[in-house]
Scaffold this active site. Structure first.
Site, short mmCIF file in Angstrom:
data_model
loop_
_atom_site.label_atom_id
_atom_site.label_comp_id
_atom_site.label_asym_id
_atom_site.label_seq_id
_atom_site.Cartn_x
_atom_site.Cartn_y
_atom_site.Cartn_z
N LYS A 85 -28.99 -5.51 -1.81
CA LYS A 85 -29.26 -6.73 -2.57
C LYS A 85 -28.07 -7.68 -2.64
O LYS A 85 -28.26 -8.90 -2.53
CB LYS A 85 -29.76 -6.38 -3.97
CG LYS A 85 -31.25 -5.97 -3.94
CD LYS A 85 -31.74 -5.38 -5.23
CE LYS A 85 -31.36 -3.94 -5.40
NZ LYS A 85 -31.88 -3.01 -4.38
N LYS A 118 -3.66 -38.72 0.96
CA LYS A 118 -4.65 -37.83 1.54
C LYS A 118 -6.07 -38.06 1.03
O LYS A 118 -6.30 -38.32 -0.14
CB LYS A 118 -4.27 -36.36 1.30
CG LYS A 118 -3.13 -35.86 2.16
CD LYS A 118 -3.40 -35.89 3.65
CE LYS A 118 -4.22 -34.71 4.15
NZ LYS A 118 -3.56 -33.42 3.97
N HIS A 160 -15.70 -29.11 26.62
CA HIS A 160 -14.33 -28.58 26.43
C HIS A 160 -13.54 -29.46 25.46
O HIS A 160 -12.31 -29.51 25.54
CB HIS A 160 -13.57 -28.47 27.75
CG HIS A 160 -14.34 -27.79 28.85
ND1 HIS A 160 -14.22 -26.45 29.14
CD2 HIS A 160 -15.27 -28.27 29.70
CE1 HIS A 160 -15.04 -26.14 30.15
NE2 HIS A 160 -15.70 -27.24 30.50
N ASN A 192 -38.95 3.45 -5.34
CA ASN A 192 -38.69 3.18 -3.92
C ASN A 192 -39.65 2.15 -3.33
O ASN A 192 -39.23 1.18 -2.69
CB ASN A 192 -38.76 4.48 -3.13
CG ASN A 192 -37.72 5.48 -3.59
OD1 ASN A 192 -36.86 5.14 -4.42
ND2 ASN A 192 -37.79 6.70 -3.10
N ASN A 227 -9.35 -35.70 2.10
CA ASN A 227 -9.66 -34.57 2.98
C ASN A 227 -11.16 -34.35 3.11
O ASN A 227 -11.89 -34.58 2.15
CB ASN A 227 -9.00 -33.31 2.43
CG ASN A 227 -7.49 -33.45 2.32
OD1 ASN A 227 -6.86 -34.01 3.21
ND2 ASN A 227 -6.94 -32.97 1.23
N SER A 254 -27.37 -0.74 -11.10
CA SER A 254 -27.55 -1.89 -10.19
C SER A 254 -28.04 -3.12 -10.95
O SER A 254 -28.44 -4.11 -10.34
CB SER A 254 -28.53 -1.54 -9.08
OG SER A 254 -29.80 -1.20 -9.62
N1 ARG Z 1 -31.94 0.50 -7.81
C1 ARG Z 1 -32.58 1.11 -6.71
C2 ARG Z 1 -32.43 0.25 -5.47
O1 ARG Z 1 -32.13 -0.87 -5.60
C3 ARG Z 1 -34.03 1.28 -6.99
C4 ARG Z 1 -34.64 2.43 -6.30
C5 ARG Z 1 -34.05 3.69 -6.86
N2 ARG Z 1 -34.72 4.82 -6.39
C6 ARG Z 1 -34.30 6.05 -6.64
N3 ARG Z 1 -35.00 7.03 -6.22
N4 ARG Z 1 -33.16 6.29 -7.23
O2 ARG Z 1 -32.57 0.69 -4.36
#
Ligand code: ARG
Length: 473
Positions: free
Chosen positions: A323, A281, A154, A108, A283, A21
């Site tokens: 995200k 044009k 309208h 987490n 725009n 990620s």
């Molecule tokens: N990259 C994860 C997220 O954005 C972070 C948390 C990952 N937790 C795990 N137990 N794999 O949610």
């Protein structure tokens, strides 16, 4: 124990590239570092780290912060995410004590905290821009306070208003958007750190210490909830979607009013570019794109809600998908608001066209009917009589015949002046210049109050930078 700078065992898997990620969570780095600083301090306070260990961790975390800011941080894709990248780099810098920063913490609760700190900063950025759009609307509304224009229902000409009144209508929509953003960020001001993976810790940590250090109102009440709560992000995306929808309505009117069919606005370069083929044009691309971006914001909201739907409590990896939509919506709305501010300041109204449109006698049909009502005629009778008169005369009033309507006299024709008609709409919140002046005052004092909420939010936002810079004494 992992050796320094190497991928810890928990990220070693053949599906690593899919789990990665880093491309989306890198923008969380400064929040992650500030959270780690507060966490390390708390571990010290409850006796889980010695003062010497805290000193080394904080020094290392601040060095990492500098590397991130300067762009020299050695990001490693195989370390899966921003959190593990930072911990591994910290351990390279400070040695094995780096392995203590994750005591009583999980990625987490860590990511949940990062996101809340990010949310504050994002709301501040957006709110500043929204305030600028509102200031632009107030400025233009005040200039055009007395300029009559047709009001529509309208999309048909309905009753006269003023350009000032019309622009202020947009101001109030944005006022509610700002209110929603502040309310959402206030509700989100609960610290999730200490929830651990889902069930807290056996180590005697104190989540309140972290909460206080990071200017949260309080710590979480339930670790299971705290580790998986993404309500603040869903709220933000709703707030931004509705804001984008409001912006799209204003943008649509700019597109319409800049068409030759309306001709209320000049097609200035401030609105957009030209055509590569048609030489004539000009725009209103900027307005069109503002209108178009609303689809994206709404899509981001739906993406997150769909991800959240049906998830069992506790952290689920699906949550990592939270995200991308949030970052996208924040970037999109930032650009939309910047451009919208420019567009509003650059609008050039064409007085002759407005005058011509507002001279349409049908806009005054209700005023004439109300004039008859003033002479005791039941409204329904007046409505029928005026409607019949207009149908008989091709949408115009014929003075000689007007006097023959029930309740009418020679004076009734005086109703037919557009400027007078607007001035008479002086009921509270109405378009009469006098009422618009009162509305402008209300809007200005409202905006001043918002500006002070914004500065207290900014103080909280600034805390992250302070934590990253401050060297411990
Ligand atoms: N990259 C994860 C997220 O954005 C972070 C948390 C990952 N937790 C795990 N137990 N794999 O949610």
């Amino acid at each position: 124990m992992t050796s320094y700078g190497r991928a810890p065992a928990y990220v070693q898997t053949p599906v690593g590239p899919f789990l990665n990620s880093l491309s989306v969570d890198r923008p969380l780095a400064r929040y992650d570092l500030a959270g780690s600083i507060a966490h390390a301090e708390m571990l010290g306070q409850v006796g889980l780290l010695t003062p010497e260990e805290i000193g080394r961790l904080l020094h290392g975390l601040r060095q990492v912060a500098r590397e991130v800011a300067e762009g020299t941080f050695p990001w490693q894709q195989e370390l899966e995410d921003v959190h593990t990248n930072i911990e591994v780099r910290l351990t390279e810098i400070v040695g094995p004590v780096g392995g203590k920063v994750h005591t009583a913490r999980s990625r987490n609760d860590q990511v949940a905290l990062d996101e809340r700190l990010y949310l504050r900063a994002a709301v501040s950025t957006l709110a500043h821009r929204l305030v600028r759009v509102q200031e632009a609307l107030l400025r233009r509304a005040s200039e055009l306070r007395e300029t009559p224009m047709p009001g529509y229902t309208h999309l048909q000409r309905a009753q006269p208003v003023t350009v000032g009144h019309y622009l202020l209508a947009h101001y109030w929509r944005f006022d509610r958007d700002l209110d929603r953003l502040f309310a959402s960020v206030a509700r989100a001001n609960v610290c999730p750190l200490g929830a651990g993976a889902l069930a807290g810790s056996t180590l005697g940590i104190d989540p309140d210490v972290v909460a206080r250090r990071l200017a949260f109102d309080r710590a979480f009440e339930n670790s299971l909830d705290a580790a998986s709560d993404r309500d603040p992000l869903a709220e933000l995306l709703f707030d931004l979607s509705l804001l984008a929808v409001h912006a799209s309505g204003l943008a649509e009117e700019v597109v319409l009013f800049a068409s030759k069919e309306f001709g209320f606005l000049e097609r200035t370069p401030a609105l957009g570019s030209g055509s590569s083929l048609m030489p004539q044009k000009r725009n209103p691309d900027a307005a069109e794109l503002i209108r178009g971006k609303a689809g994206r914001a709404v899509g981001d909201l739906i993406a997150l809600l769909t991800t959240l739907k049906g998830l069992p409590l506790g952290y689920d990896r699906d949550l990592q998908e939270d995200k991308a939509p949030v970052l996208d919506a924040v970037a999109t709305l930032t650009a939309v608001l910047d451009t919208l501010g420019e567009v509003v300041l650059g609008l050039v109204f064409v007085p002759a066209r407005l005058q011509q449109a507002v001279a349409d006698p049908e806009l005054l049909a209700t005023d004439v009917a109300e004039e008859l009502v003033r002479h005791g005629v039941p409204f329904r009778t007046a409505h029928d009589a005026v409607g019949a008169h207009l149908r008989a005369h091709d949408g115009t009033f014929v003075a000689a015949e007007l006097a023959r309507l029930p309740g009418a006299d020679a004076e009734t024709a005086r109703t037919l002046d557009p400027a007078t008609a607007v001035a008479r709409r002086a009921s509270a919140g109405g378009p009469a210049p006098a009422a618009v002046t009162r509305q402008l005052e209300a809007a200005r004092s409202r905006l001043a109050a918002r500006t002070s909420s914004l500065s207290s939010l900014d103080q909280k936002v600034g805390l992250v930078e302070e934590l990253l810079n401050e060297e411990r004494t």
